[in-house]
Design a protein around this motif. Structure first.
Motif, mmCIF file in Angstrom:
data_model
loop_
_atom_site.group_PDB
_atom_site.id
_atom_site.type_symbol
_atom_site.label_atom_id
_atom_site.label_comp_id
_atom_site.label_asym_id
_atom_site.label_seq_id
_atom_site.Cartn_x
_atom_site.Cartn_y
_atom_site.Cartn_z
ATOM 1 N N VAL A 22 0.842 -1.204 0.000
ATOM 2 C CA VAL A 22 0.000 0.000 0.000
ATOM 3 C C VAL A 22 0.872 1.248 0.000
ATOM 4 N N ALA A 23 1.928 1.259 0.813
ATOM 5 C CA ALA A 23 2.818 2.424 0.852
ATOM 6 C C ALA A 23 3.463 2.664 -0.509
ATOM 7 N N ILE A 24 3.890 1.591 -1.163
ATOM 8 C CA ILE A 24 4.502 1.733 -2.484
ATOM 9 C C ILE A 24 3.468 2.202 -3.500
ATOM 10 N N LEU A 25 2.321 1.522 -3.532
ATOM 11 C CA LEU A 25 1.290 1.870 -4.513
ATOM 12 C C LEU A 25 0.720 3.265 -4.277
ATOM 13 N N PHE A 26 0.747 3.716 -3.046
ATOM 14 C CA PHE A 26 0.255 5.046 -2.714
ATOM 15 C C PHE A 26 1.071 6.114 -3.438
ATOM 16 N N THR A 27 2.341 5.827 -3.672
ATOM 17 C CA THR A 27 3.218 6.804 -4.326
ATOM 18 C C THR A 27 3.233 6.656 -5.846
ATOM 19 N N VAL A 28 2.683 5.556 -6.355
ATOM 20 C CA VAL A 28 2.682 5.302 -7.801
ATOM 21 C C VAL A 28 1.424 5.906 -8.417
ATOM 22 N N LYS A 29 1.613 6.675 -9.459
ATOM 23 C CA LYS A 29 0.488 7.223 -10.223
ATOM 24 C C LYS A 29 0.498 6.542 -11.585
ATOM 25 N N LEU A 30 -0.630 5.975 -11.968
ATOM 26 C CA LEU A 30 -0.701 5.240 -13.228
ATOM 27 C C LEU A 30 -0.345 6.110 -14.428
ATOM 28 N N LYS A 31 -0.699 7.393 -14.361
ATOM 29 C CA LYS A 31 -0.358 8.310 -15.473
ATOM 30 C C LYS A 31 1.161 8.429 -15.626
ATOM 31 N N ASP A 32 1.885 8.386 -14.502
ATOM 32 C CA ASP A 32 3.348 8.459 -14.562
ATOM 33 C C ASP A 32 3.946 7.229 -15.237
ATOM 34 N N LEU A 33 3.200 6.148 -15.249
ATOM 35 C CA LEU A 33 3.664 4.911 -15.882
ATOM 36 C C LEU A 33 3.195 4.799 -17.331
ATOM 37 N N GLY A 34 2.549 5.856 -17.835
ATOM 38 C CA GLY A 34 2.112 5.876 -19.220
ATOM 39 C C GLY A 34 0.684 5.406 -19.453
ATOM 40 N N PHE A 35 -0.050 5.111 -18.384
ATOM 41 C CA PHE A 35 -1.448 4.698 -18.535
ATOM 42 C C PHE A 35 -2.334 5.932 -18.578
ATOM 43 N N ASN A 36 -3.210 5.979 -19.555
ATOM 44 C CA ASN A 36 -4.129 7.094 -19.680
ATOM 45 C C ASN A 36 -5.415 6.743 -18.931
ATOM 46 N N VAL A 37 -5.453 7.070 -17.650
ATOM 47 C CA VAL A 37 -6.602 6.736 -16.811
ATOM 48 C C VAL A 37 -7.219 8.006 -16.252
#
Length: 190
Positions: A22-37
């Motif tokens: 959860v701590a890791i995923l909390f900092t991950v933004k899907l847009k930063d990974l190239g996903f258009n969400v």
């Protein structure tokens, strides 16, 4: 006892992995990974409601066991666990798709008036106390709930009751403060 031994390692792993992931995923933004969400900005009131339902389920489960309705108690506890898992999935999904919201963020004009700053300052301290205790106890409650559940599965109800007396108030506090955190931060959502 063998049921408990079989679940010891999974309980330890889940109790460590959930907060870390959860701590890791909390900092991950899907847009930063190239996903258009699109931001899942509709989720906070839903997962706050799920927290409220969890609290009610816990209270109903306590009532059921005190009134010698073990089957109802078991069913209510299973639904409470399911609600907590559902909350977790929605919480992570929201934070992976949305910008973070901070308590006391600027109003729609981009500035806080002096009267708003002073009001926000006092409430902000209370908010952070509730939020920090909510987060800390939500981590602590994971193994407690899992151990309590496994002891019930093992039909070691004497041991189940002992740990449930610790797990129940913590889980109830986490569920209720989850709702309070939402209510307090809701005015600051984009």
């Amino acid at each position: 006892m063998t049921t408990e031994k079989n679940y010891k390692l999974p309980i330890i792993l889940v109790s460590i992995l959930i907060p870390v992931v959860v701590a890791i995923l909390f900092t991950v933004k899907l847009k930063d990974l190239g996903f258009n969400v699109e931001p899942l900005s509709f989720l906070p009131p839903i997962y706050a409601t799920i927290n409220a339902i969890t609290a009610l389920l816990l209270i109903a489960a306590l009532w059921a066991i005190k009134n010698k309705k073990p089957n109802l108690h078991e069913a209510l506890m299973k639904v409470a666990i399911l609600c907590s898992l559902l909350f977790l999935v929605m919480y992570v999904a929201y934070h992976m798709t949305s910008v973070n919201t901070y308590f006391g963020d600027a109003n729609h004009n981009g500035i806080l008036e002096e009267t708003e700053k002073s009001a926000v300052g006092g409430i902000r301290m209370l908010y952070f106390f509730i939020l920090m205790s909510h987060i800390a106890l939500s981590i602590i409650v994971i193994p407690l709930v899992l151990i309590t559940y496994v002891r019930a599965l093992s039909q070691r109800f004497d041991q189940h009751r002992k740990i449930a007396k610790i797990a129940f108030p913590i889980w109830l506090y986490v569920a209720i403060t989850g709702v309070l955190v939402y209510i307090m931060i809701a005015p600051y959502y984009a």
